[in-house]
Design a protein around this motif. Structure first.
Motif, PDB file in Angstrom:
ATOM      1  N   MET A 101       0.818  -1.216   0.000  1.00 55.76           N
ATOM      2  CA  MET A 101       0.000   0.000   0.000  1.00 55.76           C
ATOM      3  C   MET A 101       0.849   1.262   0.000  1.00 55.76           C
ATOM      4  O   MET A 101       1.967   1.271   0.496  1.00 55.76           O
ATOM      5  N   ASP A 102       0.280   2.312  -0.547  1.00 58.68           N
ATOM      6  CA  ASP A 102       0.780   3.661  -0.311  1.00 58.68           C
ATOM      7  C   ASP A 102      -0.039   4.175   0.879  1.00 58.68           C
ATOM      8  O   ASP A 102       0.360   4.006   2.005  1.00 58.68           O
ATOM      9  N   LYS A 103      -1.224   4.749   0.602  1.00 61.29           N
ATOM     10  CA  LYS A 103      -2.133   5.121   1.689  1.00 61.29           C
ATOM     11  C   LYS A 103      -2.658   3.830   2.311  1.00 61.29           C
ATOM     12  O   LYS A 103      -3.017   2.891   1.606  1.00 61.29           O
ATOM     13  N   ILE A 104      -2.716   3.783   3.631  1.00 62.38           N
ATOM     14  CA  ILE A 104      -3.172   2.585   4.327  1.00 62.38           C
ATOM     15  C   ILE A 104      -4.689   2.453   4.206  1.00 62.38           C
ATOM     16  O   ILE A 104      -5.426   3.410   4.455  1.00 62.38           O
ATOM     17  N   ASP A 105      -5.132   1.258   3.837  1.00 59.86           N
ATOM     18  CA  ASP A 105      -6.545   0.948   3.638  1.00 59.86           C
ATOM     19  C   ASP A 105      -6.973  -0.033   4.734  1.00 59.86           C
ATOM     20  O   ASP A 105      -6.570  -1.199   4.710  1.00 59.86           O
ATOM     21  N   ILE A 106      -7.774   0.441   5.671  1.00 58.34           N
ATOM     22  CA  ILE A 106      -8.181  -0.375   6.817  1.00 58.34           C
ATOM     23  C   ILE A 106      -8.944  -1.617   6.376  1.00 58.34           C
ATOM     24  O   ILE A 106      -8.704  -2.714   6.902  1.00 58.34           O
ATOM     25  N   GLU A 107      -9.828  -1.494   5.404  1.00 60.28           N
ATOM     26  CA  GLU A 107     -10.620  -2.649   4.963  1.00 60.28           C
ATOM     27  C   GLU A 107      -9.720  -3.741   4.394  1.00 60.28           C
ATOM     28  O   GLU A 107      -9.911  -4.923   4.676  1.00 60.28           O
ATOM     29  N   LYS A 108      -8.735  -3.362   3.600  1.00 59.04           N
ATOM     30  CA  LYS A 108      -7.806  -4.358   3.040  1.00 59.04           C
ATOM     31  C   LYS A 108      -6.958  -5.001   4.138  1.00 59.04           C
ATOM     32  O   LYS A 108      -6.635  -6.188   4.062  1.00 59.04           O
ATOM     33  N   LEU A 109      -6.616  -4.221   5.157  1.00 55.17           N
ATOM     34  CA  LEU A 109      -5.888  -4.800   6.297  1.00 55.17           C
ATOM     35  C   LEU A 109      -6.758  -5.836   7.004  1.00 55.17           C
ATOM     36  O   LEU A 109      -6.283  -6.925   7.337  1.00 55.17           O
ATOM     37  N   LYS A 110      -8.019  -5.505   7.209  1.00 53.56           N
ATOM     38  CA  LYS A 110      -8.943  -6.427   7.866  1.00 53.56           C
ATOM     39  C   LYS A 110      -9.132  -7.696   7.045  1.00 53.56           C
ATOM     40  O   LYS A 110      -9.198  -8.799   7.596  1.00 53.56           O
ATOM     41  N   GLN A 111      -9.223  -7.538   5.732  1.00 53.20           N
ATOM     42  CA  GLN A 111      -9.365  -8.711   4.870  1.00 53.20           C
ATOM     43  C   GLN A 111      -8.153  -9.623   4.985  1.00 53.20           C
ATOM     44  O   GLN A 111      -8.287 -10.844   5.066  1.00 53.20           O
ATOM     45  N   ALA A 112      -6.970  -9.066   5.009  1.00 50.86           N
ATOM     46  CA  ALA A 112      -5.754  -9.860   5.160  1.00 50.86           C
ATOM     47  C   ALA A 112      -5.715 -10.526   6.531  1.00 50.86           C
ATOM     48  O   ALA A 112      -5.360 -11.698   6.664  1.00 50.86           O
ATOM     49  N   TYR A 113      -6.116  -9.790   7.542  1.00 51.85           N
ATOM     50  CA  TYR A 113      -6.120 -10.301   8.921  1.00 51.85           C
ATOM     51  C   TYR A 113      -7.071 -11.479   9.078  1.00 51.85           C
ATOM     52  O   TYR A 113      -6.755 -12.469   9.731  1.00 51.85           O
ATOM     53  N   GLU A 114      -8.242 -11.372   8.449  1.00 47.75           N
ATOM     54  CA  GLU A 114      -9.280 -12.387   8.635  1.00 47.75           C
ATOM     55  C   GLU A 114      -9.238 -13.499   7.586  1.00 47.75           C
ATOM     56  O   GLU A 114     -10.026 -14.450   7.665  1.00 47.75           O
ATOM     57  N   ALA A 115      -8.324 -13.431   6.624  1.00 45.92           N
ATOM     58  CA  ALA A 115      -8.238 -14.455   5.579  1.00 45.92           C
ATOM     59  C   ALA A 115      -7.957 -15.820   6.208  1.00 45.92           C
ATOM     60  O   ALA A 115      -7.289 -15.928   7.245  1.00 45.92           O
ATOM     61  N   THR A 116      -8.471 -16.847   5.565  1.00 52.67           N
ATOM     62  CA  THR A 116      -8.248 -18.202   6.095  1.00 52.67           C
ATOM     63  C   THR A 116      -7.416 -19.023   5.149  1.00 52.67           C
ATOM     64  O   THR A 116      -7.220 -18.750   4.034  1.00 52.67           O
TER      65      THR A 116
END
Length: 157
Positions: free
Chosen positions: A142-157
């Motif tokens: 990322m350049d600008k941090i995207d909270i939703e994309k962070l959450k998606q990565a965090y919750e990925a299975t």
């Protein structure tokens, strides 16, 4: 009580920088402006130094000339609670400057900032190294941090 305040060196544009920063942050105020008089060494009436606050943090600035410039070795870290805060600060601070990777930017005066959502630190400190590793890999893209994309990565299975 002892306090520590950043002291910023500008080349003739300290007042412009102060006005720029205080226009961006909601909780900001100008504390003082000291102008050169007849004795100089700058032109009479121009700003020698100024003091202002951003979100309760005092900053001091001087028009010291071209001798020193800013480096990314020093940056200001801004914690944001929401994506709206990240978006707004990212766009305003980077205007006329340079957007960089991982939440970093350089403003039009050459000063480096990190605009980061608080949740990023929380995710990176998770005891589950697989989750925190996925978040780190997402952030590095990322350049600008995207909270939703962070959450998606965090919750990925």
């Amino acid at each position: 009580m002892q306090t520590i305040s950043p002291f910023l060196w500008f080349d003739g544009n300290a007042e412009e920088a102060m006005n720029f920063y205080t226009s961006i942050f909601k909780n900001a105020k100008i504390e003082s402006v000291i102008r050169y008089g007849e004795a100089g060494p700058g032109p009479k009436g121009t700003v020698m130094s100024c003091t202002f606050q951003l979100n309760g943090q005092q900053f001091m600035a001087i028009n010291g000339g071209p001798h020193f410039t800013f480096s990314p070795a020093i940056s200001f870290f801004v914690n944001c609670e929401t994506q709206q805060e990240v978006d707004e600060l990212w766009e305003k601070l980077s205007e006329g400057g340079e957007k960089q990777r991982c939440g970093w930017l350089k403003d039009k005066f050459g000063l480096s900032w990190q605009v980061v959502p608080t949740v990023l630190g929380e995710m990176l400190q998770d005891e589950d190294v697989v989750k925190s590793g996925r978040v780190m890999q997402a952030m590095l893209q990322m350049d600008k941090i995207d909270i939703e994309k962070l959450k998606q990565a965090y919750e990925a299975t």
